[in-house]
Design an enzyme around this catalytic site. Structure first.
Site, PDB file in Angstrom:
ATOM      1  N   CYS A  63       0.824  -1.200   0.000  1.00 20.17           N
ATOM      2  CA  CYS A  63       0.000   0.000   0.000  1.00 20.17           C
ATOM      3  C   CYS A  63       0.865   1.259   0.000  1.00 20.17           C
ATOM      4  CB  CYS A  63      -0.901  -0.009   1.232  1.00 20.17           C
ATOM      5  SG  CYS A  63      -2.104   1.353   1.288  1.00 20.17           S
ATOM      6  N   ASP A  93       0.419   3.633   1.919  1.00 17.25           N
ATOM      7  CA  ASP A  93       0.418   4.119   3.295  1.00 17.25           C
ATOM      8  C   ASP A  93       1.844   4.362   3.793  1.00 17.25           C
ATOM      9  OD1 ASP A  93       0.268   4.111   6.261  1.00 17.25           O
ATOM     10  OD2 ASP A  93      -1.846   3.642   5.914  1.00 17.25           O
ATOM     11  N   ARG A 141       3.047   4.419   6.597  1.00 15.01           N
ATOM     12  CA  ARG A 141       3.452   3.627   7.762  1.00 15.01           C
ATOM     13  C   ARG A 141       3.940   2.235   7.388  1.00 15.01           C
ATOM     14  NH1 ARG A 141      -2.225   4.122  10.631  1.00 15.01           N
ATOM     15  NH2 ARG A 141      -2.737   3.646   8.433  1.00 15.01           N
ATOM     16  N   HIS A 151      -2.144  -4.464   5.133  1.00 24.88           N
ATOM     17  CA  HIS A 151      -1.802  -3.929   6.450  1.00 24.88           C
ATOM     18  C   HIS A 151      -3.038  -3.479   7.211  1.00 24.88           C
ATOM     19  CE1 HIS A 151      -2.415   0.459   5.703  1.00 24.88           C
ATOM     20  NE2 HIS A 151      -2.268   0.080   4.451  1.00 24.88           N
ATOM     21  N   CYS A 186      -5.996   0.260   7.061  1.00 27.48           N
ATOM     22  CA  CYS A 186      -5.859   0.709   5.674  1.00 27.48           C
ATOM     23  C   CYS A 186      -6.997   1.671   5.306  1.00 27.48           C
ATOM     24  CB  CYS A 186      -5.868  -0.487   4.722  1.00 27.48           C
ATOM     25  SG  CYS A 186      -5.660  -0.036   2.979  1.00 27.48           S
TER      26      CYS A 186
END
Length: 216
Positions: free
Chosen positions: A47, A49, A51, A108, A111
């Site tokens: 992703c 993302d 993080r 993850h 999300c």
């Protein structure tokens, strides 16, 4: 192109710090990466993302992973003839040119893309339903999977289960690409589905024999 601006100073400082330390200590390795080209053993689809940091999770160095990131780590089904296929192009290059041995889809926790899909399916995100929403149309890939989690009342558990369904949907869609299916059948490529819990550093892998994700 007057709208392009210089980098913010903190990024410039970080670059110079990296160049003077990490790069300087490994410049022979970087030179080899240029002269010998890249030969990653695995492709990772994860992703966007911020993080989710794939190289940190696996302690990987430059040149080890061919990484593609998109919203909710989704792979669309093989649909030739369209105009722009960034994810499909990345998969094609990794499998047919780089000849990676492993293709990993990494989902993850927490999300935002998956939550957006849930909100759409519950009628709570009209902005994502609009035809002009790039995120909404991308999440259409996952919408059919919502049926598998629709009866889960706990919101956190529902999201977590759909995050894992996103991984499974991507694995199934990968097999619709002829060049992926043939490499898998011939034993030159293996597919892997993973899900990481950001808050606790957990990692789970899909076990096809047990038909569920299990801790790694």
């Amino acid at each position: 192109m007057e709208f392009a601006r210089p980098l913010p100073s903190y990024l410039v400082q970080r670059y110079h710090g990296w160049k003077a330390t990490t790069f300087e200590a490994n410049k022979v390795w970087y030179r080899r990466l240029v002269t010998e080209g890249q030969h990653p053993r695995a492709m990772v689809i994860s992703c966007c993302d911020s993080r989710v940091h794939v190289t940190s999770i696996f302690g990987a160095d430059q040149g080890e992973f061919f990484i593609h990131r998109n919203i909710a780590n989704l792979v669309p089904p093989c649909e030739p003839g369209g105009n722009h296929h960034g994810t499909s192009a990345a998969v094609e290059y990794a499998v047919t040119v780089l000849k990676v041995a492993h293709l990993i889809v990494l989902g993850h926790s927490q999300c935002g893309g998956v939550q957006g899909c849930i909100d759409m399916c519950k009628g709570k995100a009209p902005q994502l339903e609009e035809r002009g929403s790039f995120v909404g149309r991308w999440m259409d890939i996952l919408k059919p999977r919502y049926e598998t989690v629709a009866d889960i009342e706990d919101a956190g558990r529902q999201a977590q289960q759909l995050e894992k369904q996103a991984v499974l949907a991507s694995l199934e869609n990968l097999m619709t690409f002829p060049f992926v299916a043939s490499e898998v059948a011939e034993g030159g490529l293996s597919l892997h589905g993973l899900w990481t819990d950001i808050g606790v550093g957990g990692l789970e892998g899909y076990d096809s024999a047990q038909k569920k994700f299990v801790p790694i």
